[in-house]
Design a protein around this motif. Structure first.
Motif, mmCIF file in Angstrom:
data_model
loop_
_atom_site.group_PDB
_atom_site.id
_atom_site.type_symbol
_atom_site.label_atom_id
_atom_site.label_comp_id
_atom_site.label_asym_id
_atom_site.label_seq_id
_atom_site.Cartn_x
_atom_site.Cartn_y
_atom_site.Cartn_z
ATOM 1 N N GLN A 1 64.164 -52.638 49.960
ATOM 2 C CA GLN A 1 64.021 -53.853 48.825
ATOM 3 C C GLN A 1 65.522 -54.687 47.832
ATOM 4 O O GLN A 1 64.964 -55.209 47.645
ATOM 5 C CB GLN A 1 63.160 -53.078 47.904
ATOM 6 N N SER A 2 66.412 -52.582 48.166
ATOM 7 C CA SER A 2 67.535 -53.193 47.438
ATOM 8 C C SER A 2 68.961 -53.026 47.681
ATOM 9 O O SER A 2 68.925 -52.034 47.796
ATOM 10 C CB SER A 2 66.706 -53.293 45.889
ATOM 11 N N GLU B 1 61.443 -45.644 54.667
ATOM 12 C CA GLU B 1 60.610 -46.984 53.868
ATOM 13 C C GLU B 1 62.413 -48.390 53.621
ATOM 14 O O GLU B 1 63.125 -47.405 54.212
ATOM 15 C CB GLU B 1 60.849 -46.830 51.961
ATOM 16 N N ALA B 2 61.229 -49.655 54.095
ATOM 17 C CA ALA B 2 62.327 -50.590 54.144
ATOM 18 C C ALA B 2 62.849 -50.813 53.204
ATOM 19 O O ALA B 2 62.305 -50.509 51.750
ATOM 20 C CB ALA B 2 61.678 -51.781 54.570
ATOM 21 N N ALA C 1 63.943 -44.160 46.022
ATOM 22 C CA ALA C 1 63.227 -44.488 47.232
ATOM 23 C C ALA C 1 63.329 -43.597 48.307
ATOM 24 O O ALA C 1 64.210 -42.478 48.357
ATOM 25 C CB ALA C 1 64.385 -45.438 47.806
ATOM 26 N N LEU D 1 70.462 -52.522 54.596
ATOM 27 C CA LEU D 1 70.500 -53.178 54.517
ATOM 28 C C LEU D 1 71.373 -54.305 56.206
ATOM 29 O O LEU D 1 70.607 -55.427 56.055
ATOM 30 C CB LEU D 1 71.081 -53.825 52.856
ATOM 31 N N ASN E 1 69.385 -52.997 40.707
ATOM 32 C CA ASN E 1 69.055 -53.324 42.061
ATOM 33 C C ASN E 1 69.214 -54.710 42.275
ATOM 34 O O ASN E 1 68.539 -55.952 41.471
ATOM 35 C CB ASN E 1 67.616 -52.978 41.836
ATOM 36 N N ARG F 1 68.931 -53.493 58.723
ATOM 37 C CA ARG F 1 68.014 -54.347 58.497
ATOM 38 C C ARG F 1 66.821 -52.800 59.133
ATOM 39 O O ARG F 1 66.023 -52.996 59.666
ATOM 40 C CB ARG F 1 67.415 -55.135 59.158
ATOM 41 N N PRO G 1 68.597 -57.578 44.518
ATOM 42 C CA PRO G 1 67.271 -57.967 45.396
ATOM 43 C C PRO G 1 67.986 -58.419 47.538
ATOM 44 O O PRO G 1 69.067 -58.641 47.343
ATOM 45 C CB PRO G 1 66.384 -59.003 45.575
ATOM 46 N N ALA G 2 67.539 -57.228 47.816
ATOM 47 C CA ALA G 2 67.901 -57.486 49.119
ATOM 48 C C ALA G 2 68.138 -58.771 50.228
ATOM 49 O O ALA G 2 68.999 -59.240 50.864
ATOM 50 C CB ALA G 2 66.363 -56.785 50.658
ATOM 51 N N SER G 3 67.147 -59.737 49.316
ATOM 52 C CA SER G 3 66.986 -61.444 50.024
ATOM 53 C C SER G 3 68.530 -61.011 49.404
ATOM 54 O O SER G 3 69.042 -62.789 49.779
ATOM 55 C CB SER G 3 66.158 -62.365 49.752
#
Length: 239
Positions: free
Chosen positions: A53-54, A50-51, A46, A91, A111, A94, A113-115
């Protein structure tokens, strides 16, 4: 020699303390949503700015959190060994990542996921407690690294920096084989490779580590964590 059987991602998750701690009602979604990645030595897992993602867990191998100082000098913040997960703070807030995550050894990651991470925060009180405990432990780890940076004895600095990687809460799957080169250990501690080499020889003489080509076998992590500074007259002559 016997080769170790590769760890299956579901096997890894089921043996992970935080997964065991969440209710069965949410555990299956974790098992369903986690995906695996593999990285060779030197791969960027990573990138800074960068945002996220996980949430990244290390199944096998070793990652490092690093950056480059404006002078061009590489800075290594910490290593992320097998069993550890990294990125919960990013995370939660954000925000963009503040460091690069790079593979030090051939590494496999799990990983989340962030969601899914945020869904767990919204629905699972047990997961909230886990994340708070990890953040508290991570803060203590970084405060410990600041304390290490203020030590005058380079042997103590190297010893405690290695010991700090062996945290039973952050890294429950402790592997005694540390796949960090002496140059990378120098980045972590803030000393030269030559100083690391000299310190490791001293620690090996004391029975705390075994130095092998390209890696260090950690024999006494608890003693390394609490290694005391020596008097100035018995230290190595140079840093």
């Amino acid at each position: 020699m016997h080769r170790r059987r590769p760890v299956d991602v579901n096997e890894f998750l089921r043996s992970t303390p935080w997964v065991q701690a969440v209710p069965h009602s949410v555990r299956q979604r974790v098992l369903d949503d986690v995906y695996e990645h593999s990285y060779a030595v030197g791969d960027v897992v990573a990138r800074k700015n960068e945002a996220a993602q996980s949430w990244i867990g290390v199944m096998e191998g070793l990652l490092k959190l690093s950056d480059v100082h404006r002078s061009g000098k590489p800075i290594m913040f910490t290593g992320v060994p097998t069993g550890d997960w990294i990125g919960e703070g990013t995370l939660l807030k954000r925000e963009l990542r503040r460091y690069d995550i790079v593979s030090v050894a051939n590494t496999r990651t799990a990983n989340l996921p962030a969601s899914t991470f945020r869904w767990l925060l919204d629905t699972c009180i047990e997961f909230n407690h886990i994340v708070m405990a990890r953040l508290n432990e991570r803060l203590a780890q970084f405060i410990g690294m600041m304390e290490i940076d203020r030590l005058d004895d380079p042997v103590a600095r190297v010893a405690r920096a290695i010991g700090a990687l062996y945290n039973p809460i952050l890294s429950p799957h402790l592997d005694p084989v540390l796949m960090l080169s002496q140059t990378e250990l120098g980045e972590l501690v803030g000393v030269s490779r030559q100083t690391v080499s000299s310190a490791l020889k001293r620690l090996q003489q004391e029975g705390l580590v075994a130095v092998q080509y390209g890696r260090t076998v950690v024999l006494q992590p608890g003693l390394l964590q609490h290694y005391e500074e020596r008097d100035a007259d018995v230290r190595s002559p140079s840093r």
